[in-house]
Design a protein around this motif. Structure first.
Motif, PDB file in Angstrom:
ATOM      1  N   GLU A   1      -3.174   2.520   1.230  1.00 38.22           N
ATOM      2  CA  GLU A   1      -4.090   2.597   2.369  1.00 38.22           C
ATOM      3  C   GLU A   1      -3.697   3.681   3.365  1.00 38.22           C
ATOM      4  O   GLU A   1      -4.547   4.227   4.080  1.00 38.22           O
ATOM      5  CB  GLU A   1      -4.185   1.253   3.067  1.00 38.22           C
ATOM      6  N   GLY A   2      -2.409   4.034   3.410  1.00 36.72           N
ATOM      7  CA  GLY A   2      -1.957   5.082   4.311  1.00 36.72           C
ATOM      8  C   GLY A   2      -1.926   6.465   3.695  1.00 36.72           C
ATOM      9  O   GLY A   2      -1.491   7.419   4.330  1.00 36.72           O
ATOM     10  N   GLY A   3      -2.377   6.590   2.439  1.00 40.33           N
ATOM     11  CA  GLY A   3      -2.408   7.878   1.767  1.00 40.33           C
ATOM     12  C   GLY A   3      -1.130   8.236   1.039  1.00 40.33           C
ATOM     13  O   GLY A   3      -1.005   9.346   0.516  1.00 40.33           O
ATOM     14  N   ARG A   4      -0.171   7.299   0.964  1.00 38.22           N
ATOM     15  CA  ARG A   4       1.086   7.576   0.262  1.00 38.22           C
ATOM     16  C   ARG A   4       0.901   7.443  -1.238  1.00 38.22           C
ATOM     17  O   ARG A   4       0.257   6.510  -1.718  1.00 38.22           O
ATOM     18  CB  ARG A   4       2.179   6.632   0.752  1.00 38.22           C
TER      19      ARG A   4
ATOM     20  N   ARG B   1      -7.672   5.274  -4.089  1.00 37.22           N
ATOM     21  CA  ARG B   1      -6.951   4.473  -3.110  1.00 37.22           C
ATOM     22  C   ARG B   1      -7.035   2.978  -3.464  1.00 37.22           C
ATOM     23  O   ARG B   1      -8.116   2.454  -3.740  1.00 37.22           O
ATOM     24  CB  ARG B   1      -7.531   4.686  -1.709  1.00 37.22           C
ATOM     25  N   ILE B   2      -5.879   2.305  -3.457  1.00 40.41           N
ATOM     26  CA  ILE B   2      -5.868   0.853  -3.608  1.00 40.41           C
ATOM     27  C   ILE B   2      -5.451   0.241  -2.266  1.00 40.41           C
ATOM     28  O   ILE B   2      -4.547   0.729  -1.598  1.00 40.41           O
ATOM     29  CB  ILE B   2      -4.932   0.399  -4.745  1.00 40.41           C
ATOM     30  N   HIS B   3      -6.161  -0.828  -1.882  1.00 42.37           N
ATOM     31  CA  HIS B   3      -5.881  -1.492  -0.609  1.00 42.37           C
ATOM     32  C   HIS B   3      -6.462  -2.897  -0.655  1.00 42.37           C
ATOM     33  O   HIS B   3      -7.257  -3.241  -1.545  1.00 42.37           O
ATOM     34  CB  HIS B   3      -6.456  -0.692   0.566  1.00 42.37           C
ATOM     35  N   GLY B   4      -6.081  -3.705   0.279  1.00 42.21           N
ATOM     36  CA  GLY B   4      -6.460  -5.113   0.281  1.00 42.21           C
ATOM     37  C   GLY B   4      -7.938  -5.362   0.428  1.00 42.21           C
ATOM     38  O   GLY B   4      -8.426  -6.437   0.058  1.00 42.21           O
ATOM     39  N   GLY B   5      -8.690  -4.411   0.958  1.00 38.20           N
ATOM     40  CA  GLY B   5     -10.118  -4.592   1.142  1.00 38.20           C
ATOM     41  C   GLY B   5     -10.957  -3.996   0.034  1.00 38.20           C
ATOM     42  O   GLY B   5     -12.183  -3.945   0.145  1.00 38.20           O
ATOM     43  N   SER B   6     -10.315  -3.547  -1.049  1.00 40.76           N
ATOM     44  CA  SER B   6     -11.058  -2.918  -2.132  1.00 40.76           C
ATOM     45  C   SER B   6     -11.885  -3.953  -2.887  1.00 40.76           C
ATOM     46  O   SER B   6     -11.617  -5.155  -2.852  1.00 40.76           O
ATOM     47  CB  SER B   6     -10.110  -2.214  -3.106  1.00 40.76           C
TER      48      SER B   6
END
Length: 315
Positions: A126-129, A210-215
């Protein structure tokens, strides 16, 4: 207006956390090589304001459409508006990497008749890392016949959505995205494209996924039965199309892969008992089946970044 080389389709919904980065990743385009078609169903005007900041350097066609909520319906409408001979999807939380445009235009010039172009992708949090690299099981060649791609693709959707470039006439002939599917319509249309012609592949990453909790994957996979059903629909549609001496085995591996995907999602949501069920699925495949599954599914590429993100507290 000049006809662009590529139409970029963006279905937008409550995307103000990532949309600016997604649009900023697209190159300045004074020559009109690309057009961006963004359809926005957000409840506020924040995404509209973000899009407006990029309108001066991009050929950007924005529509506020709160009446079209599903991403598939917005994507199909945007594709119908596209003017370029090729279309690509870019979701609000993904990115283009530098030089993607140069790379894909060169690939399209080299094989303009290919039904679809795929590339590898970088996976980010989520932060682009950067969390890892997502490759297709197509290394070693830049051009693949459709049946060989379908054989691999039936086992697993190994494609990062923002990496795909498809001929617009192929998209139209395939009927666009199946709006009855919420999780697998992209997989479905990739299978349809591979049925219709060659597939080009670039082994270097050109996009960031991007992978994130809201995907959608994280949210939708909380209902295991529906999640599994979405994958089984696609497997059932295209399993009969797979031909040759390996067809029966490929179909068996594809069915197991859908179940393993669902079990992996359960593990990510905290049901550790699903790990034993995954081991049972692998044992039933046998050594050759496991090798084929690992090769075609790119399971390591997909799972390790998620484990990394979970350890960071990002999922």
């Amino acid at each position: 207006m000049p006809i662009p080389r590529l139409s970029i389709i963006m279905p937008v919904h409550e995307g103000d956390a990532y949309l600016d980065a997604a649009l900023a990743s697209l190159p300045d385009d004074a020559n009109g090589l690309i057009e961006v078609i963004a359809l926005d169903s957000s409840s506020t005007m924040r995404c509209r304001d973000i899009a407006a900041r990029h309108a001066g350097r991009l050929t950007l066609r924005y529509e506020y459409r709160p009446d079209i909520l599903s991403w598939t319906a917005k994507t199909n409408r945007a594709a119908a508006m596209a003017r370029a001979p090729h279309v690509a999807m870019l979701h609000q939380d993904d990115l283009w990497l530098p030089d993607r445009l140069t790379a894909i235009l060169a690939a399209l010039d080299a094989d303009p008749d290919a039904a679809m172009l795929l590339t590898a992708a970088t996976i980010i949090d989520e932060g682009g890392r950067t969390l890892g690299r997502w490759r297709c099981p197509l290394e070693g060649r830049s051009s693949w016949e459709g049946p060989a791609v379908m054989e691999r693709l039936l086992v697993q959707n190994f494609v990062a959505l923002p990496s795909v470039v498809m001929r617009r006439d192929i998209w139209k002939d395939a009927g666009g995205l199946d709006e009855s599917l919420w999780y697998t319509p992209d997989w479905d249309i990739y299978m349809k494209a591979a049925m219709r012609g060659r597939v080009s592949y670039l082994a270097e990453p050109t996009v960031a996924f991007r992978i994130h909790g809201g995907s959608q994957t994280m949210l939708g996979s909380r209902t295991p039965a529906d999640f599994l059903n979405q994958m089984e629909i696609v497997v059932a549609r295209y399993a009969p199309v797979i031909a040759g001496p390996k067809a029966k085995t490929i179909r068996h591996i594809a069915a197991a892969s859908a179940r393993i995907n669902c079990l992996l999602a359960e593990v990510m949501h905290g049901r550790k008992a699903a790990l034993a069920q995954i081991m049972g699925e692998l044992l039933r495949l046998g050594p050759w089946g496991v090798w084929r599954y690992m090769s075609h599914s790119r399971i390591i590429d997909r799972v390790l970044p998620r484990i990394h993100a979970r350890l960071r507290g990002a999922l």
